[in-house]
Enzyme design. Structure first.
Site, short mmCIF file in Angstrom:
data_model
loop_
_atom_site.label_atom_id
_atom_site.label_comp_id
_atom_site.label_asym_id
_atom_site.label_seq_id
_atom_site.Cartn_x
_atom_site.Cartn_y
_atom_site.Cartn_z
N LYS A 67 -45.02 3.95 56.41
CA LYS A 67 -45.42 4.69 55.21
C LYS A 67 -46.37 5.86 55.50
O LYS A 67 -46.25 6.91 54.89
CB LYS A 67 -46.05 3.75 54.18
CG LYS A 67 -45.02 2.83 53.51
CD LYS A 67 -45.69 2.00 52.42
CE LYS A 67 -44.67 1.19 51.64
NZ LYS A 67 -45.29 0.50 50.51
N ASP A 104 -45.68 3.51 44.50
CA ASP A 104 -46.27 2.16 44.49
C ASP A 104 -47.31 2.03 43.37
O ASP A 104 -47.43 0.97 42.74
CB ASP A 104 -46.93 1.86 45.84
CG ASP A 104 -45.90 1.53 46.92
OD1 ASP A 104 -44.80 1.08 46.58
OD2 ASP A 104 -46.20 1.74 48.11
#
Ligand code: ATR
Length: 280
Positions: A67, A104
Protein backbone atom coordinates in the site's frame (compact mmCIF):
# COMPACT_ATOMS: atom_id res chain seq x y z
CA UNK A 1 -16.94 -1.10 -25.16
CA UNK A 2 -14.26 -3.62 -24.28
CA UNK A 3 -14.36 -5.83 -21.23
CA UNK A 4 -13.52 -3.90 -18.04
CA UNK A 5 -10.66 -5.58 -16.20
CA UNK A 6 -9.66 -4.87 -12.60
CA UNK A 7 -8.29 -6.90 -9.71
CA UNK A 8 -6.39 -7.06 -6.46
CA UNK A 9 -2.60 -7.10 -6.12
CA UNK A 10 -0.82 -8.32 -3.02
CA UNK A 11 1.35 -11.00 -1.44
CA UNK A 12 -0.30 -13.13 -0.24
CA UNK A 13 -3.51 -12.57 -2.18
CA UNK A 14 -5.19 -15.98 -2.15
CA UNK A 15 -7.05 -15.12 1.07
CA UNK A 16 -8.50 -11.87 -0.33
CA UNK A 17 -12.27 -11.57 -0.28
CA UNK A 18 -12.19 -8.76 -2.86
CA UNK A 19 -12.72 -11.09 -5.87
CA UNK A 20 -15.87 -12.45 -4.20
CA UNK A 21 -17.19 -8.94 -3.47
CA UNK A 22 -16.49 -7.43 -6.89
CA UNK A 23 -17.48 -10.65 -8.66
CA UNK A 24 -20.90 -10.58 -7.00
CA UNK A 25 -21.40 -6.90 -7.93
CA UNK A 26 -20.28 -7.55 -11.53
CA UNK A 27 -22.85 -10.35 -11.76
CA UNK A 28 -25.58 -8.25 -10.13
CA UNK A 29 -25.04 -5.24 -12.42
CA UNK A 30 -24.52 -7.28 -15.59
CA UNK A 31 -21.32 -5.38 -16.40
CA UNK A 32 -19.01 -6.94 -19.00
CA UNK A 33 -16.11 -7.06 -16.59
CA UNK A 34 -13.74 -9.25 -14.64
CA UNK A 35 -11.88 -8.99 -11.34
CA UNK A 36 -8.66 -10.97 -10.95
CA UNK A 37 -6.08 -11.84 -8.33
CA UNK A 38 -2.50 -10.70 -9.01
CA UNK A 39 0.08 -12.40 -6.80
CA UNK A 40 3.08 -10.06 -7.05
CA UNK A 41 6.54 -11.09 -5.83
CA UNK A 42 7.74 -9.14 -2.81
CA UNK A 43 10.37 -7.26 -4.84
CA UNK A 44 8.26 -7.08 -7.99
CA UNK A 45 5.60 -4.46 -7.32
CA UNK A 46 7.29 -1.61 -9.24
CA UNK A 47 7.73 -3.90 -12.26
CA UNK A 48 4.10 -5.02 -11.98
CA UNK A 49 2.84 -1.42 -12.08
CA UNK A 50 5.20 -0.47 -14.93
CA UNK A 51 4.10 -3.46 -17.01
CA UNK A 52 0.41 -2.60 -16.63
CA UNK A 53 0.60 1.06 -17.66
CA UNK A 54 -1.42 1.72 -20.80
CA UNK A 55 -2.87 -1.82 -20.91
CA UNK A 56 -6.54 -2.75 -20.65
CA UNK A 57 -6.32 -3.06 -16.84
CA UNK A 58 -8.52 -0.30 -15.40
CA UNK A 59 -7.31 -0.53 -11.86
CA UNK A 60 -6.30 -2.66 -8.90
CA UNK A 61 -6.99 -2.79 -5.22
CA UNK A 62 -3.76 -2.99 -3.27
CA UNK A 63 -3.34 -5.17 -0.24
CA UNK A 64 -0.43 -6.13 2.00
CA UNK A 65 2.43 -5.32 1.76
CA UNK A 66 2.28 -2.86 -1.15
CA UNK A 67 0.00 0.00 0.00
CA UNK A 68 2.78 2.50 0.77
CA UNK A 69 4.72 1.56 -2.36
CA UNK A 70 1.56 1.97 -4.45
CA UNK A 71 1.28 5.60 -3.37
CA UNK A 72 4.97 6.24 -4.09
CA UNK A 73 4.73 4.78 -7.61
CA UNK A 74 1.62 6.70 -8.69
CA UNK A 75 1.77 9.84 -10.85
CA UNK A 76 -1.09 11.48 -8.91
CA UNK A 77 -2.82 10.82 -5.62
CA UNK A 78 -5.99 12.05 -3.99
CA UNK A 79 -5.83 13.95 -0.70
CA UNK A 80 -7.00 10.92 1.27
CA UNK A 81 -4.18 8.70 0.01
CA UNK A 82 -1.65 11.45 0.72
CA UNK A 83 -2.97 11.93 4.26
CA UNK A 84 -2.98 8.17 4.90
CA UNK A 85 0.48 7.75 3.37
CA UNK A 86 -0.83 4.71 1.50
CA UNK A 87 -3.12 3.70 -1.36
CA UNK A 88 -5.56 0.81 -1.55
CA UNK A 89 -6.56 1.64 -5.14
CA UNK A 90 -4.46 2.33 -8.23
CA UNK A 91 -6.32 3.51 -11.32
CA UNK A 92 -4.71 3.06 -14.75
CA UNK A 93 -5.75 5.45 -17.50
CA UNK A 94 -5.41 4.58 -21.18
CA UNK A 95 -2.65 7.17 -21.63
CA UNK A 96 -0.47 5.26 -19.15
CA UNK A 97 -0.96 7.44 -16.09
CA UNK A 98 -1.49 5.89 -12.66
CA UNK A 99 -3.58 7.55 -9.95
CA UNK A 100 -3.58 6.50 -6.29
CA UNK A 101 -6.63 6.62 -4.07
CA UNK A 102 -7.42 5.47 -0.59
CA UNK A 103 -10.96 4.30 0.14
CA UNK A 104 -10.17 2.57 3.46
CA UNK A 105 -11.28 5.67 5.39
CA UNK A 106 -14.57 5.74 3.49
CA UNK A 107 -14.95 2.07 4.39
CA UNK A 108 -14.28 2.74 8.07
CA UNK A 109 -16.87 5.52 8.26
CA UNK A 110 -19.37 3.47 6.22
CA UNK A 111 -18.98 0.59 8.68
CA UNK A 112 -19.84 2.90 11.59
CA UNK A 113 -22.77 4.41 9.67
CA UNK A 114 -24.05 0.90 8.98
CA UNK A 115 -23.56 -0.82 12.34
CA UNK A 116 -23.41 2.09 14.82
CA UNK A 117 -25.61 4.77 13.23
CA UNK A 118 -25.83 6.80 16.46
CA UNK A 119 -22.04 7.32 16.46
CA UNK A 120 -20.69 10.65 15.23
CA UNK A 121 -16.94 11.14 14.79
CA UNK A 122 -17.43 14.80 15.73
CA UNK A 123 -18.94 14.02 19.14
CA UNK A 124 -15.75 13.44 21.13
CA UNK A 125 -12.30 11.88 21.25
CA UNK A 126 -11.71 8.53 19.54
CA UNK A 127 -9.07 5.93 20.43
CA UNK A 128 -7.19 4.13 17.67
CA UNK A 129 -5.13 1.15 18.84
CA UNK A 130 -2.04 0.57 16.70
CA UNK A 131 0.28 2.74 14.67
CA UNK A 132 0.89 0.87 11.42
CA UNK A 133 -0.45 1.72 7.99
CA UNK A 134 -4.02 0.73 8.86
CA UNK A 135 -3.97 2.96 11.94
CA UNK A 136 -2.58 5.92 10.03
CA UNK A 137 -5.37 5.65 7.45
CA UNK A 138 -7.95 5.51 10.23
CA UNK A 139 -6.51 8.57 12.00
CA UNK A 140 -6.50 10.52 8.71
CA UNK A 141 -10.13 9.58 7.99
CA UNK A 142 -11.33 10.41 11.51
CA UNK A 143 -9.56 13.78 11.55
CA UNK A 144 -11.03 14.58 8.11
CA UNK A 145 -14.48 13.59 9.43
CA UNK A 146 -14.15 16.13 12.23
CA UNK A 147 -12.97 14.11 15.23
CA UNK A 148 -11.86 16.66 17.83
CA UNK A 149 -9.03 14.40 19.03
CA UNK A 150 -7.73 11.01 17.96
CA UNK A 151 -5.76 9.18 20.64
CA UNK A 152 -3.26 6.72 19.20
CA UNK A 153 -2.27 3.93 21.58
CA UNK A 154 0.64 1.75 20.51
CA UNK A 155 3.15 -0.70 21.95
CA UNK A 156 5.94 1.25 20.24
CA UNK A 157 5.26 4.83 21.36
CA UNK A 158 7.56 6.36 18.72
CA UNK A 159 5.34 5.06 15.90
CA UNK A 160 2.24 6.58 17.53
CA UNK A 161 4.12 9.86 17.97
CA UNK A 162 5.12 9.88 14.30
CA UNK A 163 1.47 9.62 13.23
CA UNK A 164 0.30 12.18 15.80
CA UNK A 165 2.92 14.64 14.50
CA UNK A 166 1.26 14.50 11.05
CA UNK A 167 -2.03 15.78 12.55
CA UNK A 168 -0.98 18.60 14.88
CA UNK A 169 -3.58 19.58 17.45
CA UNK A 170 -5.89 16.74 16.33
CA UNK A 171 -4.06 13.57 17.37
CA UNK A 172 -2.14 12.51 20.47
CA UNK A 173 0.14 9.54 21.13
CA UNK A 174 -0.20 7.23 24.16
CA UNK A 175 2.00 4.35 25.26
CA UNK A 176 0.47 0.98 26.07
CA UNK A 177 0.86 1.76 29.79
CA UNK A 178 -1.27 4.89 29.27
CA UNK A 179 -4.08 3.00 27.51
CA UNK A 180 -6.49 3.43 30.40
CA UNK A 181 -6.11 7.22 30.38
CA UNK A 182 -6.48 7.21 26.58
CA UNK A 183 -9.87 5.49 26.79
CA UNK A 184 -11.51 7.90 29.24
CA UNK A 185 -14.34 9.82 27.59
CA UNK A 186 -13.96 8.36 24.07
CA UNK A 187 -16.83 7.81 21.60
CA UNK A 188 -15.19 4.79 19.98
CA UNK A 189 -12.25 2.40 20.34
CA UNK A 190 -10.85 1.04 17.07
CA UNK A 191 -8.47 -1.90 16.86
CA UNK A 192 -6.10 -1.20 13.98
CA UNK A 193 -3.48 -3.75 15.07
CA UNK A 194 -3.26 -7.30 13.80
CA UNK A 195 -3.98 -8.65 17.28
CA UNK A 196 -6.89 -11.08 17.36
CA UNK A 197 -6.31 -12.16 13.76
CA UNK A 198 -7.11 -15.87 13.36
CA UNK A 199 -8.16 -15.92 17.00
CA UNK A 200 -4.55 -15.49 18.17
CA UNK A 201 -3.17 -12.95 20.69
CA UNK A 202 -6.43 -11.18 21.46
CA UNK A 203 -6.21 -7.47 22.22
CA UNK A 204 -6.10 -6.97 26.00
CA UNK A 205 -7.27 -3.45 26.70
CA UNK A 206 -8.75 -1.94 29.87
CA UNK A 207 -11.90 -1.34 27.81
CA UNK A 208 -13.97 -0.72 30.94
CA UNK A 209 -12.19 2.66 31.19
CA UNK A 210 -14.18 3.80 28.14
CA UNK A 211 -17.75 5.02 28.66
CA UNK A 212 -20.36 2.30 28.06
CA UNK A 213 -21.63 4.37 25.15
CA UNK A 214 -18.25 3.98 23.40
CA UNK A 215 -18.53 1.85 20.26
CA UNK A 216 -15.95 -0.93 19.74
CA UNK A 217 -14.67 -1.45 16.20
CA UNK A 218 -12.22 -4.09 15.00
CA UNK A 219 -10.55 -3.95 11.60
CA UNK A 220 -9.77 -7.67 11.92
CA UNK A 221 -12.59 -9.68 10.26
CA UNK A 222 -11.19 -13.19 10.64
CA UNK A 223 -12.78 -14.19 12.94
CA UNK A 224 -15.67 -11.79 12.55
CA UNK A 225 -16.25 -11.69 16.30
CA UNK A 226 -12.76 -11.16 17.65
CA UNK A 227 -11.94 -11.55 21.32
CA UNK A 228 -11.97 -7.75 21.59
CA UNK A 229 -15.47 -7.48 20.09
CA UNK A 230 -16.74 -10.32 22.28
CA UNK A 231 -15.60 -8.50 25.42
CA UNK A 232 -17.13 -5.26 24.15
CA UNK A 233 -20.41 -6.99 23.37
CA UNK A 234 -20.45 -8.62 26.83
CA UNK A 235 -20.10 -5.12 28.31
CA UNK A 236 -23.23 -4.12 26.38
CA UNK A 237 -21.49 -2.01 23.76
CA UNK A 238 -22.39 -1.48 20.12
CA UNK A 239 -19.80 -3.25 17.97
CA UNK A 240 -18.67 -2.67 14.39
CA UNK A 241 -16.86 -5.42 12.48
CA UNK A 242 -14.04 -5.39 9.96
CA UNK A 243 -16.10 -7.08 7.25
CA UNK A 244 -18.37 -4.05 7.12
CA UNK A 245 -15.27 -1.88 6.57
CA UNK A 246 -13.93 -4.24 3.90
CA UNK A 247 -17.18 -4.04 1.93
CA UNK A 248 -17.32 -0.29 2.59
CA UNK A 249 -13.91 0.29 0.98
CA UNK A 250 -14.78 -1.96 -1.97
CA UNK A 251 -17.85 0.09 -2.92
CA UNK A 252 -16.04 3.26 -4.14
CA UNK A 253 -13.32 1.04 -5.67
CA UNK A 254 -15.95 -0.72 -7.78
CA UNK A 255 -17.37 2.55 -9.05
CA UNK A 256 -13.87 3.78 -9.98
CA UNK A 257 -13.06 0.56 -11.87
CA UNK A 258 -16.33 -0.10 -13.66
CA UNK A 259 -18.01 3.33 -13.85
CA UNK A 260 -21.17 2.16 -12.11
CA UNK A 261 -22.16 2.33 -8.44
CA UNK A 262 -22.07 -0.97 -6.58
CA UNK A 263 -25.53 -2.36 -5.92
CA UNK A 264 -27.00 -2.09 -2.43
CA UNK A 265 -28.13 -5.07 -0.39
CA UNK A 266 -26.59 -7.57 1.96
CA UNK A 267 -25.98 -10.47 -0.42
CA UNK A 268 -22.31 -9.65 -0.72
CA UNK A 269 -21.92 -9.75 3.08
CA UNK A 270 -23.60 -13.15 3.20
CA UNK A 271 -21.22 -14.43 0.51
CA UNK A 272 -18.23 -13.20 2.51
CA UNK A 273 -19.57 -14.66 5.76
CA UNK A 274 -19.91 -18.03 4.06
CA UNK A 275 -16.33 -17.83 2.73
CA UNK A 276 -15.13 -16.98 6.26
CA UNK A 277 -17.03 -19.93 7.70
CA UNK A 278 -19.29 -17.60 9.72
CA UNK A 279 -23.03 -17.94 10.18
CA UNK A 280 -25.01 -15.23 8.33
P1 ATR B 1 -0.50 -2.51 9.10
O1 ATR B 1 0.21 -1.74 8.03
O2 ATR B 1 -1.37 -3.60 8.58
O3 ATR B 1 -1.21 -1.63 10.04
P2 ATR B 1 1.94 -2.87 10.67
O4 ATR B 1 2.53 -1.65 10.09
O5 ATR B 1 2.77 -4.10 10.76
O6 ATR B 1 0.63 -3.34 9.88
O7 ATR B 1 1.35 -2.49 12.13
C1 ATR B 1 0.90 -3.47 13.01
C2 ATR B 1 0.39 -2.82 14.28
O8 ATR B 1 0.01 -3.86 15.20
C3 ATR B 1 1.43 -2.00 15.01
O9 ATR B 1 0.77 -0.95 15.69
C4 ATR B 1 2.01 -3.00 16.01
O10 ATR B 1 2.62 -2.43 17.14
P3 ATR B 1 4.17 -1.94 17.06
O11 ATR B 1 4.16 -0.65 16.30
O12 ATR B 1 4.55 -1.77 18.50
O13 ATR B 1 4.92 -3.03 16.37
C5 ATR B 1 0.76 -3.74 16.41
N1 ATR B 1 1.03 -5.07 16.95
C6 ATR B 1 1.24 -6.21 16.27
N2 ATR B 1 1.45 -7.24 17.12
C7 ATR B 1 1.37 -6.73 18.38
C8 ATR B 1 1.48 -7.26 19.72
N3 ATR B 1 1.71 -8.57 19.91
N4 ATR B 1 1.31 -6.43 20.76
C9 ATR B 1 1.06 -5.13 20.58
N5 ATR B 1 0.96 -4.55 19.36
C10 ATR B 1 1.10 -5.33 18.28
Amino acid sequence: MSRLIAGVAGNPVAHSLSPLIHGEWIAATGIDGSYERFLVSLDGFAAFVASRRGTDLRGVNITIPFKEQALALADDADATALAAGAANVLLFSTDGRVTARNTDGIGLLAAFADQAPAFSPKAGPIAVIGAGGAAKGAVAALVAAGAPQVRIVNRTLARAEAIAAAFPGRARAFSWEEAEAALVGVGAVINATSRGLNGVDDLDLPLEAAPLTAVAMDMVYKPLRTGFLKIAKAQGRTVVDGLSMLIGQARPSFEAFYGRPAPNGSKVRDICLKALGEAP
